[in-house]
Scaffold this motif. Structure first.
Motif, PDB file in Angstrom:
ATOM      1  N   GLU A  47      -5.084  -3.139 -21.441  1.00  0.00           N
ATOM      2  CA  GLU A  47      -5.506  -1.899 -21.846  1.00  0.00           C
ATOM      3  C   GLU A  47      -5.607  -0.760 -20.886  1.00  0.00           C
ATOM      4  O   GLU A  47      -5.036   0.333 -21.106  1.00  0.00           O
ATOM      5  CB  GLU A  47      -6.744  -2.108 -22.385  1.00  0.00           C
ATOM      6  CG  GLU A  47      -6.997  -0.746 -23.527  1.00  0.00           C
ATOM      7  CD  GLU A  47      -8.477  -0.837 -24.468  1.00  0.00           C
ATOM      8  OE1 GLU A  47      -8.767   0.132 -25.004  1.00  0.00           O
ATOM      9  OE2 GLU A  47      -9.050  -1.815 -23.990  1.00  0.00           O
ATOM     10  N   GLY A  48      -6.092  -1.044 -19.656  1.00  0.00           N
ATOM     11  CA  GLY A  48      -5.995   0.052 -18.683  1.00  0.00           C
ATOM     12  C   GLY A  48      -4.324   0.245 -18.153  1.00  0.00           C
ATOM     13  O   GLY A  48      -4.168   1.337 -17.891  1.00  0.00           O
ATOM     14  N   TRP A  49      -3.713  -0.699 -18.221  1.00  0.00           N
ATOM     15  CA  TRP A  49      -2.389  -0.656 -17.873  1.00  0.00           C
ATOM     16  C   TRP A  49      -1.709   0.548 -18.932  1.00  0.00           C
ATOM     17  O   TRP A  49      -0.786   1.314 -18.529  1.00  0.00           O
ATOM     18  CB  TRP A  49      -1.472  -1.869 -17.820  1.00  0.00           C
ATOM     19  CG  TRP A  49      -0.062  -1.713 -17.718  1.00  0.00           C
ATOM     20  CD1 TRP A  49       0.833  -1.882 -18.677  1.00  0.00           C
ATOM     21  CD2 TRP A  49       0.912  -1.323 -16.712  1.00  0.00           C
ATOM     22  NE1 TRP A  49       2.143  -1.668 -18.455  1.00  0.00           N
ATOM     23  CE2 TRP A  49       2.107  -1.368 -17.034  1.00  0.00           C
ATOM     24  CE3 TRP A  49       0.569  -0.975 -15.409  1.00  0.00           C
ATOM     25  CZ2 TRP A  49       3.041  -0.749 -16.275  1.00  0.00           C
ATOM     26  CZ3 TRP A  49       1.568  -0.456 -14.405  1.00  0.00           C
ATOM     27  CH2 TRP A  49       2.790  -0.318 -14.997  1.00  0.00           C
ATOM     28  N   ARG A  50      -2.010   0.077 -20.184  1.00  0.00           N
ATOM     29  CA  ARG A  50      -1.355   1.094 -21.047  1.00  0.00           C
ATOM     30  C   ARG A  50      -2.027   2.388 -20.879  1.00  0.00           C
ATOM     31  O   ARG A  50      -1.140   3.465 -21.224  1.00  0.00           O
ATOM     32  CB  ARG A  50      -1.750   0.496 -22.643  1.00  0.00           C
ATOM     33  CG  ARG A  50      -0.901  -0.719 -22.851  1.00  0.00           C
ATOM     34  CD  ARG A  50      -1.022  -1.154 -24.466  1.00  0.00           C
ATOM     35  NE  ARG A  50      -2.473  -1.250 -24.653  1.00  0.00           N
ATOM     36  CZ  ARG A  50      -2.846  -2.679 -24.585  1.00  0.00           C
ATOM     37  NH1 ARG A  50      -2.214  -3.741 -24.339  1.00  0.00           N
ATOM     38  NH2 ARG A  50      -4.335  -2.907 -25.056  1.00  0.00           N
ATOM     39  N   GLU A  51      -3.269   2.783 -20.597  1.00  0.00           N
ATOM     40  CA  GLU A  51      -3.733   3.844 -20.407  1.00  0.00           C
ATOM     41  C   GLU A  51      -2.979   4.582 -19.269  1.00  0.00           C
ATOM     42  O   GLU A  51      -2.482   5.939 -19.286  1.00  0.00           O
ATOM     43  CB  GLU A  51      -5.037   3.844 -19.910  1.00  0.00           C
ATOM     44  CG  GLU A  51      -5.774   5.292 -19.610  1.00  0.00           C
ATOM     45  CD  GLU A  51      -5.676   6.285 -20.769  1.00  0.00           C
ATOM     46  OE1 GLU A  51      -5.899   7.662 -20.134  1.00  0.00           O
ATOM     47  OE2 GLU A  51      -5.494   6.266 -21.777  1.00  0.00           O
ATOM     48  N   ALA A  52      -2.891   4.001 -18.213  1.00  0.00           N
ATOM     49  CA  ALA A  52      -1.947   4.285 -17.062  1.00  0.00           C
ATOM     50  C   ALA A  52      -0.582   4.939 -17.408  1.00  0.00           C
ATOM     51  O   ALA A  52       0.078   5.637 -16.758  1.00  0.00           O
ATOM     52  CB  ALA A  52      -1.778   3.189 -15.869  1.00  0.00           C
TER      53      ALA A  52
END
Length: 401
Positions: free
Chosen positions: A198-203
């Motif tokens: 989910e953090g990767w998608r935010e990035a």
């Protein structure tokens, strides 16, 4: 600095930075004193890196799921508890030192994204650039003055005592920082891997971030490696003096200090492009190692490189804290540290074989080219001009992002 909450944050982050920097230097003193062999030093530093890489993504998830302050506390306490075991193992057991170094590295890796997110909670947006610069200035001053002080203290107190002192720094990093004002986000029910994704998608919602992170990773893996591996070789073979090595390394730290002082006040309109231009300045280091320049020119090149890296670092951290969803900030920061600084050992491992196969000149030329082209390519990404997608207007008027 007159605000109690920020002062506590500044002391805690500075203490963690000091502890992180000091361990390899103090272990190097142990090698000089004959208490640790070169192979043992490599094993201990490698296991610390393993702990760092393992903890960074996990800590990013935990710092978003729970309190950032709690993650700082437990990571600092873990590193503080393991440091005396490293001291106990000096001259006795490399295995004990290695196991303890894994825990210290994990504490180091866990606190980095948590501190980044905690800074965003403690400092209001308008002053985060000054706050990040103040933290950087403290660490750079310590790196500048620390080696001489550590060498003097090692002769009086001994290496084990200095390692215990590192544990005290970690204790300060654990106990002093403030609580912060964030509200923990309940777990989504996904696995640790799922929440990190989910953090990767935010990035991925911030093209400038992915492009800048790619450029930073490339520059650290090539320019930093050239500094660490090629500079000693050039200082020995071309200039025949260890003084050139010492002066260039010191010049880099002085330049970084000057860069942090400058960026604490400077607000360029195209902040992202200015930061990436500062990152591209790293190209002058391998270029001056490649060319037969006067030693003074080489030292000035490293001063310029230090200025440039902080002209990038401070706006980069500030923009990440400003643009990323606060619920996911620790995870995105952990991705930053995992790729940029986490992959640095890979560059260090590859540059020596590259020099053996392709020659010093070709390797340095390639490093300079990467340091120049990677930031230039990142500058073309959407939002790179200001490190913000919210300032990119659609043709019909509304903001994107």
């Amino acid at each position: 600095m007159r605000e109690r909450e920020f002062l506590r944050l500044w002391v805690g982050t500075t203490a963690s930075g000091l502890a992180t920097w000091a361990l390899p230097f103090v272990l190097g003193l142990a090698v000089l004193h004959g208490d640790l062999g070169a192979v043992g030093l490599g094993i201990v530093l490698a296991t610390r890196t393993v702990g760092f890489l393992a903890a960074v993504p996990l800590a990013g998830v935990l710092a978003d799921r729970y309190s950032r302050r709690a993650v700082v506390l437990w990571s600092g306490l873990a590193a503080a508890a393991a440091s005396p075991l490293i001291a106990l193992g000096v001259g006795r057991s490399v295995g004990l030192m290695a196991v303890a170094a894994v825990v210290v590295g994990a504490g180091q890796g866990a606190c980095r994204p948590a501190f980044q997110a905690l800074t965003a909670e403690v400092v209001d947006p308008d002053r985060r650039q000054q706050a990040n610069a103040a933290i950087t200035i403290a660490v750079r001053c310590s790196v500048l003055l620390g080696p001489a002080l550590s060498a003097l203290l090692a002769g009086v107190l001994g290496v084990p005592a200095l390692l215990l002192g590192i544990g005290l720094f970690w204790l300060v990093a654990a106990l002093v920082p403030p609580r912060g004002g964030g509200v923990p986000v309940p777990a989504s029910g996904a696995s640790i891997v799922g929440e990190f994704a989910e953090g990767w998608r935010e990035a991925c919602r911030h093209p400038w971030f992915l492009a800048g992170l790619g450029a930073l990773t490339a520059v650290i893996a090539t320019g930093y490696s050239a500094t660490a591996v090629a500079l000693p070789l050039v200082a020995r073979d071309r200039y025949g003096s260890e003084a050139v090595l010492a002066l260039a390394t010191t010049g880099y730290t002085v330049g970084a200090l000057l860069g942090a002082l400058l960026i604490a006040r400077w607000r360029p309109r195209a902040q992202g492009w200015a930061a990436l231009a500062g990152l591209a300045v790293y190209a002058v280091a391998p270029l001056c190692l490649l060319l037969p320049v006067h030693p003074a020119v080489l030292v000035l090149a490293y001063v310029a490189t230090g200025v440039g890296i902080e002209l990038f670092n401070v706006p980069w951290f500030t923009a990440t804290q400003r643009e990323v969803d606060p619920r996911l900030l620790a995870r995105v920061s952990s991705l930053d540290f995992l790729l940029s600084y986490g992959l640095a050992p890979l560059g260090l491992a590859l540059i020596a074989p590259a020099i053996s196969v392709f020659g010093l000149g070709s390797t340095l030329a390639a490093c300079a080219l990467v340091c120049l082209l990677a930031p230039a390519a990142a500058a073309l990404a959407p939002g790179a001009r200001t490190f913000s997608v919210r300032r990119i207007r659609m043709t019909n008027g509304p903001f994107v992002g």
